[in-house]
Design an enzyme around this catalytic site. Structure first.
Site, PDB file in Angstrom:
ATOM      1  N   ILE A  87       6.859   3.377   4.779  1.00 42.87           N
ATOM      2  CA  ILE A  87       7.435   2.026   4.841  1.00 42.87           C
ATOM      3  C   ILE A  87       7.271   1.300   3.507  1.00 42.87           C
ATOM      4  CG2 ILE A  87       7.294  -0.239   5.932  1.00 42.87           C
ATOM      5  CD1 ILE A  87       6.722   1.139   8.586  1.00 42.87           C
ATOM      6  N   GLY A 105      -8.292  -3.606   4.165  1.00 43.33           N
ATOM      7  CA  GLY A 105      -8.060  -4.913   3.555  1.00 43.33           C
ATOM      8  C   GLY A 105      -7.000  -5.731   4.247  1.00 43.33           C
ATOM      9  N   GLY A 118       2.529   4.749   1.828  1.00 44.75           N
ATOM     10  CA  GLY A 118       3.180   5.200   3.054  1.00 44.75           C
ATOM     11  C   GLY A 118       4.684   5.123   2.952  1.00 44.75           C
ATOM     12  N   GLU A 174      -4.788  -3.923  -3.282  1.00 46.34           N
ATOM     13  CA  GLU A 174      -6.019  -3.143  -3.226  1.00 46.34           C
ATOM     14  C   GLU A 174      -5.759  -1.723  -3.693  1.00 46.34           C
ATOM     15  OE1 GLU A 174      -7.341  -3.526   0.843  1.00 46.34           O
ATOM     16  OE2 GLU A 174      -6.434  -1.634   1.410  1.00 46.34           O
ATOM     17  N   GLY A 179       0.786  -1.216   0.000  1.00 46.87           N
ATOM     18  CA  GLY A 179       0.000   0.000   0.000  1.00 46.87           C
ATOM     19  C   GLY A 179       0.819   1.266   0.000  1.00 46.87           C
ATOM     20  N   LYS A 206       6.504   8.290  19.622  1.00 44.08           N
ATOM     21  CA  LYS A 206       6.737   9.489  20.435  1.00 44.08           C
ATOM     22  C   LYS A 206       8.195   9.603  20.904  1.00 44.08           C
ATOM     23  CE  LYS A 206       2.049  10.507  21.951  1.00 44.08           C
ATOM     24  NZ  LYS A 206       1.164  10.837  23.083  1.00 44.08           N
TER      25      LYS A 206
END
Length: 426
Positions: A214, A331, A212, A233, A210, A356
Protein backbone atom coordinates in the site's frame (compact mmCIF):
# COMPACT_ATOMS: atom_id res chain seq x y z
CA UNK A 1 46.29 6.00 21.52
CA UNK A 2 44.97 6.76 18.02
CA UNK A 3 41.71 5.27 16.61
CA UNK A 4 43.50 2.56 14.62
CA UNK A 5 45.42 1.41 17.69
CA UNK A 6 42.21 1.37 19.74
CA UNK A 7 40.51 -0.64 17.00
CA UNK A 8 43.24 -3.27 17.03
CA UNK A 9 43.23 -3.38 20.81
CA UNK A 10 39.49 -4.03 20.95
CA UNK A 11 39.25 -6.44 18.01
CA UNK A 12 38.20 -9.92 19.12
CA UNK A 13 36.88 -13.14 17.72
CA UNK A 14 33.15 -13.62 18.20
CA UNK A 15 33.91 -16.30 20.78
CA UNK A 16 36.02 -13.84 22.76
CA UNK A 17 33.67 -10.86 22.39
CA UNK A 18 30.66 -12.72 23.73
CA UNK A 19 32.46 -13.42 27.03
CA UNK A 20 31.96 -9.77 27.99
CA UNK A 21 28.31 -10.69 28.63
CA UNK A 22 27.97 -11.60 32.31
CA UNK A 23 25.19 -13.69 33.88
CA UNK A 24 22.02 -11.73 34.72
CA UNK A 25 22.56 -8.76 32.40
CA UNK A 26 20.21 -7.75 29.61
CA UNK A 27 21.15 -7.68 25.93
CA UNK A 28 19.66 -5.14 23.50
CA UNK A 29 19.82 -5.38 19.70
CA UNK A 30 18.50 -3.12 16.89
CA UNK A 31 15.57 -3.66 14.54
CA UNK A 32 15.86 -5.58 11.24
CA UNK A 33 19.10 -5.02 9.26
CA UNK A 34 21.03 -3.73 12.27
CA UNK A 35 20.80 -7.05 14.09
CA UNK A 36 24.32 -8.50 14.72
CA UNK A 37 23.79 -12.05 13.55
CA UNK A 38 27.26 -13.46 14.22
CA UNK A 39 27.24 -12.26 17.83
CA UNK A 40 23.65 -13.36 18.40
CA UNK A 41 24.26 -16.80 16.92
CA UNK A 42 27.26 -17.18 19.21
CA UNK A 43 24.91 -16.90 22.18
CA UNK A 44 23.57 -20.39 21.39
CA UNK A 45 26.89 -21.99 22.33
CA UNK A 46 27.97 -19.54 25.04
CA UNK A 47 28.14 -21.25 28.43
CA UNK A 48 28.22 -17.98 30.39
CA UNK A 49 24.49 -17.23 30.16
CA UNK A 50 22.36 -17.51 33.29
CA UNK A 51 19.23 -15.43 33.90
CA UNK A 52 19.93 -13.12 30.95
CA UNK A 53 17.33 -11.42 28.76
CA UNK A 54 17.55 -10.52 25.06
CA UNK A 55 15.45 -7.59 23.84
CA UNK A 56 15.08 -7.87 20.07
CA UNK A 57 12.82 -6.26 17.51
CA UNK A 58 11.49 -7.63 14.20
CA UNK A 59 14.23 -10.18 13.71
CA UNK A 60 14.88 -11.42 10.17
CA UNK A 61 16.53 -14.60 11.49
CA UNK A 62 15.36 -17.77 13.14
CA UNK A 63 14.68 -17.29 16.85
CA UNK A 64 17.65 -18.42 18.92
CA UNK A 65 17.34 -21.89 20.39
CA UNK A 66 18.41 -21.32 23.99
CA UNK A 67 17.01 -22.52 27.33
CA UNK A 68 14.84 -19.62 28.61
CA UNK A 69 16.32 -20.12 32.08
CA UNK A 70 19.61 -19.03 30.53
CA UNK A 71 18.26 -16.47 28.06
CA UNK A 72 14.71 -15.16 27.99
CA UNK A 73 13.92 -13.66 24.58
CA UNK A 74 11.63 -10.63 24.53
CA UNK A 75 10.38 -9.20 21.24
CA UNK A 76 9.35 -5.56 20.96
CA UNK A 77 7.82 -5.97 17.48
CA UNK A 78 7.37 -9.40 15.96
CA UNK A 79 8.47 -10.72 12.59
CA UNK A 80 7.65 -14.03 10.94
CA UNK A 81 9.77 -16.33 13.09
CA UNK A 82 8.86 -14.49 16.28
CA UNK A 83 5.11 -14.91 15.68
CA UNK A 84 5.49 -18.68 15.62
CA UNK A 85 7.79 -18.70 18.65
CA UNK A 86 5.42 -16.46 20.63
CA UNK A 87 2.45 -18.71 19.85
CA UNK A 88 4.50 -21.70 21.03
CA UNK A 89 5.43 -19.92 24.28
CA UNK A 90 9.13 -19.73 23.46
CA UNK A 91 9.43 -15.93 23.57
CA UNK A 92 7.53 -13.05 25.15
CA UNK A 93 6.25 -9.73 23.77
CA UNK A 94 6.76 -6.32 25.39
CA UNK A 95 3.89 -3.85 24.70
CA UNK A 96 5.23 -0.43 23.78
CA UNK A 97 5.06 2.70 21.71
CA UNK A 98 8.21 2.67 19.57
CA UNK A 99 9.11 6.16 20.82
CA UNK A 100 9.04 4.92 24.40
CA UNK A 101 11.36 1.92 24.05
CA UNK A 102 14.56 3.76 25.08
CA UNK A 103 12.87 5.01 28.25
CA UNK A 104 11.41 1.58 29.05
CA UNK A 105 14.79 -0.09 28.59
CA UNK A 106 16.65 2.52 30.62
CA UNK A 107 14.18 1.97 33.46
CA UNK A 108 14.07 -1.83 33.34
CA UNK A 109 17.17 -3.29 31.65
CA UNK A 110 19.85 -4.65 33.98
CA UNK A 111 23.39 -3.47 33.17
CA UNK A 112 22.48 -3.38 29.47
CA UNK A 113 24.75 -4.82 26.82
CA UNK A 114 24.19 -3.26 23.39
CA UNK A 115 25.09 -5.36 20.35
CA UNK A 116 24.77 -3.95 16.82
CA UNK A 117 26.10 -4.04 13.26
CA UNK A 118 28.09 -0.99 12.14
CA UNK A 119 29.83 0.25 9.01
CA UNK A 120 33.66 0.23 8.99
CA UNK A 121 35.37 2.90 11.11
CA UNK A 122 36.19 6.26 9.54
CA UNK A 123 39.51 8.09 9.93
CA UNK A 124 38.26 9.90 13.05
CA UNK A 125 37.40 6.65 14.82
CA UNK A 126 33.63 6.70 14.29
CA UNK A 127 31.42 3.81 13.26
CA UNK A 128 27.93 4.37 11.86
CA UNK A 129 24.91 2.29 12.84
CA UNK A 130 24.09 2.54 9.15
CA UNK A 131 20.51 1.52 8.41
CA UNK A 132 19.70 2.07 12.06
CA UNK A 133 19.50 4.54 14.88
CA UNK A 134 16.25 3.34 16.49
CA UNK A 135 16.36 2.63 20.26
CA UNK A 136 19.98 1.48 20.20
CA UNK A 137 21.49 4.89 19.46
CA UNK A 138 19.70 6.20 22.53
CA UNK A 139 21.01 3.33 24.68
CA UNK A 140 24.72 3.30 23.83
CA UNK A 141 25.65 6.19 26.14
CA UNK A 142 24.20 4.39 29.18
CA UNK A 143 25.10 0.80 28.24
CA UNK A 144 27.54 -1.01 30.49
CA UNK A 145 28.96 -2.92 27.51
CA UNK A 146 28.99 -2.16 23.77
CA UNK A 147 29.76 -5.00 21.34
CA UNK A 148 29.90 -4.07 17.66
CA UNK A 149 29.92 -6.25 14.57
CA UNK A 150 31.81 -4.43 11.82
CA UNK A 151 30.40 -5.20 8.38
CA UNK A 152 31.52 -3.61 5.11
CA UNK A 153 28.06 -4.28 3.63
CA UNK A 154 26.46 -1.88 6.13
CA UNK A 155 26.09 1.59 4.54
CA UNK A 156 27.63 4.55 6.30
CA UNK A 157 24.91 7.02 7.16
CA UNK A 158 25.06 10.32 8.99
CA UNK A 159 23.24 11.75 11.98
CA UNK A 160 22.87 10.81 15.62
CA UNK A 161 23.88 7.18 15.06
CA UNK A 162 27.65 7.48 15.32
CA UNK A 163 29.70 5.42 17.80
CA UNK A 164 33.32 6.25 18.62
CA UNK A 165 35.80 3.41 19.03
CA UNK A 166 36.70 4.71 22.51
CA UNK A 167 33.14 3.91 23.68
CA UNK A 168 33.28 0.32 22.43
CA UNK A 169 34.01 -2.66 24.67
CA UNK A 170 34.84 -5.13 21.91
CA UNK A 171 34.67 -5.42 18.12
CA UNK A 172 34.27 -8.36 15.78
CA UNK A 173 34.47 -8.36 12.00
CA UNK A 174 31.77 -10.16 10.04
CA UNK A 175 31.44 -9.09 6.42
CA UNK A 176 28.26 -10.53 4.98
CA UNK A 177 25.27 -9.05 3.10
CA UNK A 178 22.76 -7.48 5.47
CA UNK A 179 19.10 -8.61 5.36
CA UNK A 180 16.94 -7.20 2.56
CA UNK A 181 13.19 -6.66 2.50
CA UNK A 182 11.16 -8.94 0.25
CA UNK A 183 9.57 -7.17 -2.70
CA UNK A 184 5.98 -6.09 -2.09
CA UNK A 185 3.76 -6.69 -5.14
CA UNK A 186 0.93 -4.19 -5.55
CA UNK A 187 -2.60 -5.53 -6.05
CA UNK A 188 -5.48 -3.70 -7.71
CA UNK A 189 -6.84 -2.93 -4.24
CA UNK A 190 -3.49 -1.42 -3.26
CA UNK A 191 -3.49 0.78 -6.36
CA UNK A 192 -6.98 2.12 -5.60
CA UNK A 193 -6.03 2.85 -2.00
CA UNK A 194 -2.85 4.52 -3.24
CA UNK A 195 -4.86 6.90 -5.39
CA UNK A 196 -7.24 7.79 -2.57
CA UNK A 197 -4.45 8.45 -0.06
CA UNK A 198 -2.43 10.49 -2.56
CA UNK A 199 -5.47 12.75 -2.98
CA UNK A 200 -5.15 13.67 0.71
CA UNK A 201 -1.50 14.71 0.33
CA UNK A 202 -0.71 18.25 -0.79
CA UNK A 203 2.37 19.96 -2.13
CA UNK A 204 4.55 21.09 0.79
CA UNK A 205 3.39 18.35 3.19
CA UNK A 206 5.72 16.37 5.44
CA UNK A 207 5.17 12.65 5.05
CA UNK A 208 5.53 9.66 7.36
CA UNK A 209 5.12 6.42 5.46
CA UNK A 210 6.39 2.87 5.80
CA UNK A 211 7.02 -0.36 3.96
CA UNK A 212 4.56 -2.52 2.06
CA UNK A 213 2.42 -2.77 -1.05
CA UNK A 214 0.00 0.00 0.00
CA UNK A 215 2.77 2.54 0.80
CA UNK A 216 4.38 1.63 -2.52
CA UNK A 217 1.12 2.34 -4.34
CA UNK A 218 0.77 5.67 -2.55
CA UNK A 219 4.30 6.73 -3.48
CA UNK A 220 3.61 5.81 -7.13
CA UNK A 221 0.94 8.54 -7.10
CA UNK A 222 3.12 11.24 -5.57
CA UNK A 223 5.79 11.73 -8.23
CA UNK A 224 4.07 14.82 -9.61
CA UNK A 225 3.76 16.39 -6.16
CA UNK A 226 6.27 19.05 -5.22
CA UNK A 227 8.18 20.25 -2.18
CA UNK A 228 7.39 17.20 -0.05
CA UNK A 229 9.46 16.48 3.05
CA UNK A 230 10.13 13.04 4.51
CA UNK A 231 10.21 12.60 8.28
CA UNK A 232 9.43 9.00 9.03
CA UNK A 233 10.42 6.12 11.26
CA UNK A 234 11.34 3.81 8.36
CA UNK A 235 12.88 4.72 5.00
CA UNK A 236 11.26 2.35 2.47
CA UNK A 237 12.56 1.34 -0.96
CA UNK A 238 10.21 3.52 -3.00
CA UNK A 239 11.46 6.71 -1.37
CA UNK A 240 14.35 6.60 -3.85
CA UNK A 241 11.96 7.06 -6.79
CA UNK A 242 10.12 9.88 -5.03
CA UNK A 243 13.41 11.59 -4.18
CA UNK A 244 14.73 11.31 -7.75
CA UNK A 245 11.46 12.49 -9.30
CA UNK A 246 11.95 15.90 -7.70
CA UNK A 247 8.86 15.54 -5.53
CA UNK A 248 10.96 15.50 -2.34
CA UNK A 249 12.99 18.57 -1.40
CA UNK A 250 12.74 18.36 2.41
CA UNK A 251 12.59 22.14 2.54
CA UNK A 252 9.92 22.03 5.25
CA UNK A 253 11.61 19.43 7.46
CA UNK A 254 12.02 21.21 10.82
CA UNK A 255 14.50 18.63 12.12
CA UNK A 256 17.06 18.92 9.33
CA UNK A 257 16.14 21.27 6.50
CA UNK A 258 16.88 19.72 3.13
CA UNK A 259 17.31 16.19 4.53
CA UNK A 260 15.27 13.02 4.90
CA UNK A 261 15.04 12.20 8.61
CA UNK A 262 14.27 8.72 9.93
CA UNK A 263 15.19 6.20 12.61
CA UNK A 264 15.80 3.08 10.48
CA UNK A 265 15.76 1.81 6.89
CA UNK A 266 14.93 -1.55 5.36
CA UNK A 267 14.90 -2.51 1.70
CA UNK A 268 17.07 -3.87 -1.09
CA UNK A 269 20.75 -3.40 -1.78
CA UNK A 270 19.71 -0.48 -4.01
CA UNK A 271 18.28 1.32 -0.97
CA UNK A 272 21.41 0.65 1.07
CA UNK A 273 23.59 1.98 -1.76
CA UNK A 274 21.37 5.08 -1.91
CA UNK A 275 21.89 5.64 1.81
CA UNK A 276 25.66 5.12 1.77
CA UNK A 277 27.41 8.43 2.51
CA UNK A 278 24.31 10.33 1.40
CA UNK A 279 24.45 13.75 3.05
CA UNK A 280 20.73 14.25 2.31
CA UNK A 281 19.78 11.55 4.83
CA UNK A 282 19.98 12.13 8.59
CA UNK A 283 19.34 9.30 11.09
CA UNK A 284 17.88 10.05 14.53
CA UNK A 285 17.06 7.94 17.62
CA UNK A 286 13.44 6.84 17.86
CA UNK A 287 12.78 8.88 21.01
CA UNK A 288 13.25 11.92 18.76
CA UNK A 289 11.79 10.83 15.41
CA UNK A 290 8.59 9.47 16.95
CA UNK A 291 8.12 11.36 20.19
CA UNK A 292 5.11 13.63 20.40
CA UNK A 293 7.08 16.45 22.07
CA UNK A 294 9.43 16.58 19.06
CA UNK A 295 6.76 16.10 16.41
CA UNK A 296 4.65 19.04 17.57
CA UNK A 297 6.91 21.37 15.55
CA UNK A 298 6.06 19.64 12.23
CA UNK A 299 3.45 21.47 10.16
CA UNK A 300 1.23 19.68 7.63
CA UNK A 301 2.35 16.25 8.85
CA UNK A 302 0.62 13.43 6.98
CA UNK A 303 1.02 10.04 8.65
CA UNK A 304 0.21 6.86 6.74
CA UNK A 305 -0.15 3.52 8.50
CA UNK A 306 -1.83 0.16 7.96
CA UNK A 307 -4.56 -1.56 9.96
CA UNK A 308 -5.91 -5.11 10.21
CA UNK A 309 -9.50 -4.21 11.09
CA UNK A 310 -11.57 -1.34 12.47
CA UNK A 311 -14.88 -1.32 14.33
CA UNK A 312 -17.84 1.08 14.27
CA UNK A 313 -16.35 3.15 17.10
CA UNK A 314 -13.20 3.73 15.06
CA UNK A 315 -11.00 1.46 17.15
CA UNK A 316 -8.27 -0.01 14.95
CA UNK A 317 -6.47 -3.29 15.48
CA UNK A 318 -3.15 -3.31 13.65
CA UNK A 319 -1.45 -6.08 15.63
CA UNK A 320 -3.45 -9.30 15.65
CA UNK A 321 -4.67 -11.43 12.73
CA UNK A 322 -7.34 -13.87 13.87
CA UNK A 323 -5.94 -15.54 16.97
CA UNK A 324 -2.31 -14.87 16.00
CA UNK A 325 -0.38 -11.98 17.51
CA UNK A 326 1.16 -10.60 14.33
CA UNK A 327 3.35 -7.62 15.20
CA UNK A 328 3.00 -4.85 17.82
CA UNK A 329 2.02 -1.18 18.00
CA UNK A 330 5.29 0.15 16.59
CA UNK A 331 5.15 3.84 15.77
CA UNK A 332 1.55 3.90 14.59
CA UNK A 333 0.02 5.54 17.63
CA UNK A 334 3.04 7.87 17.98
CA UNK A 335 2.44 9.37 14.55
CA UNK A 336 -1.33 9.12 14.62
CA UNK A 337 -1.43 11.34 17.71
CA UNK A 338 1.23 13.63 16.24
CA UNK A 339 -0.93 14.22 13.16
CA UNK A 340 -3.58 15.78 15.43
CA UNK A 341 -1.28 18.29 17.07
CA UNK A 342 0.42 19.17 13.78
CA UNK A 343 -0.89 22.39 12.26
CA UNK A 344 -2.63 21.17 9.10
CA UNK A 345 -1.84 17.52 9.93
CA UNK A 346 -3.73 14.45 8.70
CA UNK A 347 -3.57 10.88 10.02
CA UNK A 348 -4.39 8.17 7.50
CA UNK A 349 -5.03 4.50 8.28
CA UNK A 350 -5.27 2.11 5.29
CA UNK A 351 -6.67 -1.39 4.97
CA UNK A 352 -8.27 -3.66 2.43
CA UNK A 353 -12.01 -3.90 3.00
CA UNK A 354 -11.85 -7.72 3.15
CA UNK A 355 -9.56 -10.66 3.79
CA UNK A 356 -9.37 -14.30 2.67
CA UNK A 357 -10.72 -13.83 -0.83
CA UNK A 358 -13.43 -11.35 0.15
CA UNK A 359 -14.93 -13.78 2.69
CA UNK A 360 -14.16 -11.70 5.80
CA UNK A 361 -14.98 -8.02 6.30
CA UNK A 362 -12.23 -5.97 7.90
CA UNK A 363 -14.77 -3.34 8.92
CA UNK A 364 -16.54 -4.96 11.85
CA UNK A 365 -19.24 -3.97 14.35
CA UNK A 366 -16.95 -4.69 17.33
CA UNK A 367 -13.44 -6.00 17.80
CA UNK A 368 -13.30 -9.52 19.22
CA UNK A 369 -12.60 -9.83 22.98
CA UNK A 370 -8.86 -9.85 23.59
CA UNK A 371 -8.05 -7.96 20.39
CA UNK A 372 -5.55 -5.13 20.98
CA UNK A 373 -6.54 -1.57 20.10
CA UNK A 374 -3.55 -0.03 18.29
CA UNK A 375 -5.24 3.27 17.45
CA UNK A 376 -8.00 4.41 19.75
CA UNK A 377 -11.38 5.80 18.70
CA UNK A 378 -10.22 9.22 19.92
CA UNK A 379 -7.10 9.21 17.74
CA UNK A 380 -8.48 7.88 14.45
CA UNK A 381 -8.67 10.42 11.62
CA UNK A 382 -9.00 9.19 8.01
CA UNK A 383 -9.70 5.56 7.14
CA UNK A 384 -9.13 4.45 3.54
CA UNK A 385 -10.14 1.24 1.76
CA UNK A 386 -10.30 0.45 -1.95
CA UNK A 387 -13.90 1.77 -1.80
CA UNK A 388 -13.07 5.26 -0.64
CA UNK A 389 -12.18 7.62 2.19
CA UNK A 390 -13.99 7.97 5.52
CA UNK A 391 -13.13 10.95 7.72
CA UNK A 392 -13.89 9.77 11.26
CA UNK A 393 -12.35 12.54 13.33
CA UNK A 394 -15.05 14.92 14.54
CA UNK A 395 -17.83 12.47 13.72
CA UNK A 396 -20.27 10.94 16.21
CA UNK A 397 -20.62 7.18 16.63
CA UNK A 398 -23.63 7.06 14.33
CA UNK A 399 -21.88 9.22 11.75
CA UNK A 400 -18.77 7.05 11.94
CA UNK A 401 -20.77 3.88 11.55
CA UNK A 402 -22.48 5.20 8.43
CA UNK A 403 -19.19 6.45 6.94
CA UNK A 404 -17.45 3.12 7.55
CA UNK A 405 -20.26 1.09 6.00
CA UNK A 406 -20.04 3.30 2.91
CA UNK A 407 -16.40 2.22 2.30
CA UNK A 408 -16.95 -1.43 3.25
CA UNK A 409 -17.04 -4.21 0.64
CA UNK A 410 -20.50 -4.30 -1.04
CA UNK A 411 -20.95 -7.94 -0.01
CA UNK A 412 -21.00 -6.96 3.66
CA UNK A 413 -22.87 -3.65 3.63
CA UNK A 414 -26.27 -5.20 4.31
CA UNK A 415 -24.95 -7.34 7.17
CA UNK A 416 -23.06 -4.42 8.69
CA UNK A 417 -26.14 -2.20 8.45
CA UNK A 418 -28.23 -4.89 10.18
CA UNK A 419 -25.69 -5.18 13.02
CA UNK A 420 -25.45 -1.40 13.37
CA UNK A 421 -29.22 -1.10 13.77
CA UNK A 422 -29.25 -3.94 16.28
CA UNK A 423 -26.58 -2.10 18.31
CA UNK A 424 -28.52 1.16 18.12
CA UNK A 425 -25.83 2.87 16.05
CA UNK A 426 -28.15 3.49 13.06
Amino acid sequence: MNPVQLYRQKLRTKEEAITFIRPGVDIITPILAGEPYALMKQLETYAGLDGNRLFQMFTTREVLDIDPEKLKIISMFMGTTERKAFKEGKIDLLPNHFSDIPKILKQTAKDPVVMAVVSPMDEDGYFSLGTNSDHVAAMISTASTVLLEVNEYMPRTFGENQVHVSDVTALVENHQPIPEAPSAKESEKDKLIGEYVASLIKDGDTLQIGYGSIPNAIIDNLKDHRNLSIHTEMIPEKIIELYRSGAVTNENNPFQKGKITATFAYGSRALYDFLHENQDVYMMPVNKTNHISCLQSVKNLVTVNAGVEVDFLGQANSEMVGDTYWSSTGGQSDFQLASHISEGGRGVLCLHSTAKGDTISKIVPTLNPGTPVSTSKNDIDYLVTEYGIARLRGKTIRERTKALIEIAHPTFKEELTFEAKKMGYL
